[in-house]
Design an enzyme around this catalytic site. Structure first.
Site, PDB file in Angstrom:
ATOM      1  N   LYS A 175       0.836  -1.247  -0.175  1.00 56.89           N
ATOM      2  CA  LYS A 175      -0.140   0.088   0.041  1.00 56.89           C
ATOM      3  C   LYS A 175       0.689   1.333   0.065  1.00 56.89           C
ATOM      4  CE  LYS A 175      -0.217  -0.378   4.996  1.00 56.89           C
ATOM      5  NZ  LYS A 175      -0.961  -1.051   6.017  1.00 56.89           N
ATOM      6  N   TYR A 216      14.494  31.988   5.962  1.00 55.67           N
ATOM      7  CA  TYR A 216      13.434  32.576   6.452  1.00 55.67           C
ATOM      8  C   TYR A 216      13.435  32.926   7.999  1.00 55.67           C
ATOM      9  CZ  TYR A 216      11.003  31.405   2.210  1.00 55.67           C
ATOM     10  OH  TYR A 216      10.726  31.216   0.889  1.00 55.67           O
TER      11      TYR A 216
END
Ligand SMILES: *Cc1c(COP(=O)(O)O)cnc(C)c1O
Length: 763
Positions: free
Chosen positions: A430, A656
């Site tokens: 999965k 930042y």
């Protein structure tokens, strides 16, 4: 290989018969793959059969490559090959073994045979490294330890061999006795003995007895202390070693052997400091301008080089080839023999602007900026090699996730060895195999003998079917929107509630389908999807009344299987499952599969395998059981390259929020990986870091969406240097720990925008 036999010799030794005999020239080597033949006229081509192929199909191709000797066990239309000699035997493989045995007998030299569950190749290579101080050694190349490999290894012994080291591995009963007969070792080494690779044996005892058959005529035996008592009559002299980690034990063992061979303690000490890292795998990557890059970090010696060159040639299809070595790494080699080996592959020393590198190529001038359609073999692991390599890598590979298929194979073997023969393996693939990749991995798993697949949603099953996967597939979450896909693509839904089951049956009646396979899921304590144990009777009555469905299996899922401190909850779940599954089976007239263990379940509760186990994260090398973990290998690596290096002055800020302000002049490197790729923002400002050239570099400033910065004040890093985010220095588990999460989240967070590259075994 440098043997010297005539066809009559071989006919006599192998008691074969001539189908055609045209030629009495000497035979100097043996080939079993026409793609690897480079000196046809003195090569004998052995037409071997495997499960999927037959060497007899390639006679014509071999003949075109000027092969004039063929060892066959089928009839051949010899008229088509007027110049060739054909020797027919009962079995080509057996004939090769008999011949190898004969060859071995001609030399009165010490022959060391190594076997063990793990570490054979490492020990062999280290032994070679230390003993070559004193002896001229032949050893089996790479992990050439099969029935065929051992025979071919023995042919490497020649007049000037003083010592041979042969690795022996078996996959079936009774193979070892045969190997013993062929190798005729007089010294034995057993590296370790564990549960890996045990799949075809009934018990550990059994397996051990089988292994030591290899040593029955040895004068000396090196064996781990703890196994000493298991030897029935230890007549031969035994050296024991044990006590530490696998690596320490191996080093200890090497010391003992080297000392026994008369190498001084000081010389041993020096050699031990330079033990090579054993990387047995060839990696291939797409390069710029349609070049293909091959990387072989295997330790430095001419045999290994020859193998790598042979592989390169087999891929070449007339393309230009280049061999790239580091000058510093080759100074130790005898240049004339190096040149001889390289010349066999028609490569000449080439000129280039790369001052630190030694380059051989199809052409004598090479300009790496303009090179196209060539195959570049990088042999070694030095930074100067890696620099050129990263320049030559296709741009989309500046950041990539690497999947090591041989490691995956090893891990499947480890898990397989924990289940009884009657138990199947289901692989949960999965979420793109936990973020690794879906179709190629699934194809590989199928080759490894996985019998069932599991996905979370029908779409994933559809993708697998479209890529050609034929195995049965369970879909864990299904609803109205996915029934049609299940019918059309033969996907088997997990059924977990009455509403859902009724909706499915209604649809099946509507479609006129009977006996549709389903998997009944019971909740035994997870309290996620699943029928309750109190529903049991009603579920059984319902199923008996509906011919539209057929129960393929009944299963449940464990909630706490990795809890090493308290097994009580898991045991309750297991008991409850035992009860439920027995009752379902009793009520139904046909056999069903029962399964409850996931990877951690199999790691810690192997006695509850039932008929199938469902593997997920364990395939990628994760287990909370330390004994199991030791035998697993890392499958996932995550790499990038430095894209810029910058000086930062005192007082300047970075990134930042200006969260980093330099308090001294420093240097940083920028890496094109950010939180959008799965490098979590919480790793900013030194909470996390990466490795470059084997050394840790913490992040500085905040991790951005597509970039991060690392501190490299102390190091002379360069643009293009390879960056390890996940790899040998910082594996998946380590990174997950730093992020305060589990490996599952790190893996599934690896963004799909990064390409996946695969490491494959070359033989
Ligand atoms: C994902 C999954 C597994 C595999 O779990 P791992 O812990 O990765 O081994 C097994 N069973 C079910 C039902 C799953 O959803």
């Amino acid at each position: 290989m440098n043997i010297n036999y005539t066809s009559s010799d071989i006919q006599t030794i192998c008691t074969g018969s001539f189908l055609q005999n045209t030629n009495q020239e000497a035979i100097h080597s043996i080939a079993y793959d026409t793609r690897k033949i480079h000196q046809g006229s003195t090569t004998l081509f052995a037409c071997l059969k495997t499960a999927t192929n037959n060497g007899h199909k390639y006679i014509e191709e071999g003949y075109k490559k000027r092969v004039r000797f063929f060892l066959v066990d089928e009839n051949v239309a010899t008229k088509k090959f007027p110049e060739a000699t054909f020797i027919k035997v009962n079995s080509v493989l057996e004939a090769l073994q008999i011949w190898a045995k004969h060859h071995r007998k001609k030399f009165n030299i010490p022959v060391i045979a190594i076997t063990g569950s793990a570490g054979k190749t490492t020990v062999k290579e280290w032994m070679y490294h230390v003993l070559s101080e004193k002896f001229k050694i032949n050893r089996s190349p790479k992990s050439f330890n099969s029935q065929l490999g051992v025979a071919l290894s023995l042919f490497e012994i020649s007049e000037d061999t003083e010592l041979a080291i042969i690795e022996a591995g078996i996959s079936k009963r009774s193979e070892m006795a045969k190997l013993e007969e062929i190798i005729q070792p007089n010294i034995g080494v057993l590296t370790s003995f564990g549960m890996a690779h045990r799949e075809n044996f009934d018990s550990e005892e059994d397996h051990f007895k089988e292994k030591i058959v290899l040593f029955k005529n040895c004068e000396k035996l090196f064996i781990p202390n703890q196994l000493k008592d298991k030897l029935a009559n230890p007549t031969s002299l035994i050296y024991t070693f044990d006590g530490g980690t696998i690596e320490e034990n191996n080093i200890n063992l090497i010391r003992k052997i080297a000392f026994d061979f008369g190498i001084t303690k000081t010389a041993i000490d020096i050699k031990i400091q330079t033990l090579p890292k054993i990387a047995l795998r060839m990696e291939s990557l797409d390069g710029i301008n349609n070049n293909l890059l091959l990387f072989d970090a295997y330790n430095w010696n001419l045999d290994g080089l020859e193998q790598a060159l042979g592989y390169q040639l087999s891929l070449s299809n007339k393309k230009d080839r280049y061999l790239i070595l580091s000058k510093s790494a080759t100074v130790k080699l005898n240049t004339s023999s190096l040149k001889k080996v390289v010349a066999q592959y028609s490569l000449k020393e080439a000129k280039s602007t790369e001052k630190d590198l030694l380059i051989f190529g199809s052409n004598v001038e090479v300009d790496f900026n303009k090179l196209s359609d060539a195959i570049l073999l990088f042999k070694g692991n030095q930074p100067e090699l890696k620099r050129l390599a990263s320049k030559m890598k296709a741009r989309n590979h500046s950041t990539f996730v690497e999947i090591n298929l041989p490691a995956l194979k090893n891990n499947i073997g480890v898990w397989k060895s924990r289940v009884p023969k009657t138990c199947q393996l289901l692989a949960m693939v999965k979420a793109q195999s936990y973020g690794a990749e879906l179709t190629k991995i699934t194809e590989f798993l199928v080759q490894q003998g996985i019998g069932y697949l599991g996905v979370a949603f029908a779409d994933e099953g559809v993708e697998l079917r479209k890529s050609g996967v034929k195995l049965p597939i369970i879909v864990m979450n299904t609803d109205l929107s996915s029934w049609q896909d299940c019918f059309q693509y033969k996907l088997e839904p997990s059924v977990y509630s009455f509403d859902q089951m009724e909706a499915l049956v209604t649809e099946l009646i509507h479609e006129g389908i009977d006996q549709f396979p389903i998997h009944l899921k019971f909740d035994t304590g997870m309290h996620r999807l699943g029928f309750q144990s109190g529903d049991l009777e009603r579920v059984i009555q319902y199923i008996k009344a509906q011919p539209e469905i057929k129960v393929q299996s009944v299963f449940s899922h464990l909630a706490d299987a990795d809890n090493l401190n308290d097994s009580s909850f898991t045991l309750l779940q297991l008991k409850s499952f035992q009860h439920i599954s027995e009752n379902v089976q009793k009520a139904l007239p046909y056999p069903i599969l029962r399964h409850v263990l996931n990877s951690e379940g199999l790691g810690n509760y192997p006695e509850y395998c039932f008929d199938m186990v469902r593997l997920g994260i364990g395939m990628f090398g994760i287990s909370s059981n330390p004994e199991v973990e030791k035998t697993l290998e890392n499958v996932i690596a995550w790499k990038s390259t430095i894209s810029q290096i910058k000086d930062i002055n005192i007082g300047e800020s970075l990134g930042y929020g200006r969260s980093f302000i330099a308090d001294k002049k420093t240097k940083i490197a920028i890496i094109p990986v950010g939180y959008a790729d799965g490098f979590q923002r919480r790793l900013s400002n030194g909470k996390g870091g990466v490795y470059v050239n084997g050394k840790y570099h913490p992040t500085v400033g905040r991790v951005c969406m597509d970039m991060l910065m690392i501190d490299c004040a102390e190091d002379n890093l360069q643009v293009g240097d390879e960056v390890e985010i996940i790899g040998p220095n910082q594996n998946l588990k380590n990174l997950a720990d730093i992020c305060d999460t589990i490996p599952y989240e790190i893996m599934t967070g690896l963004s799909a925008r990064m390409p996946r590259v695969f490491i494959e075994e070359i033989d």
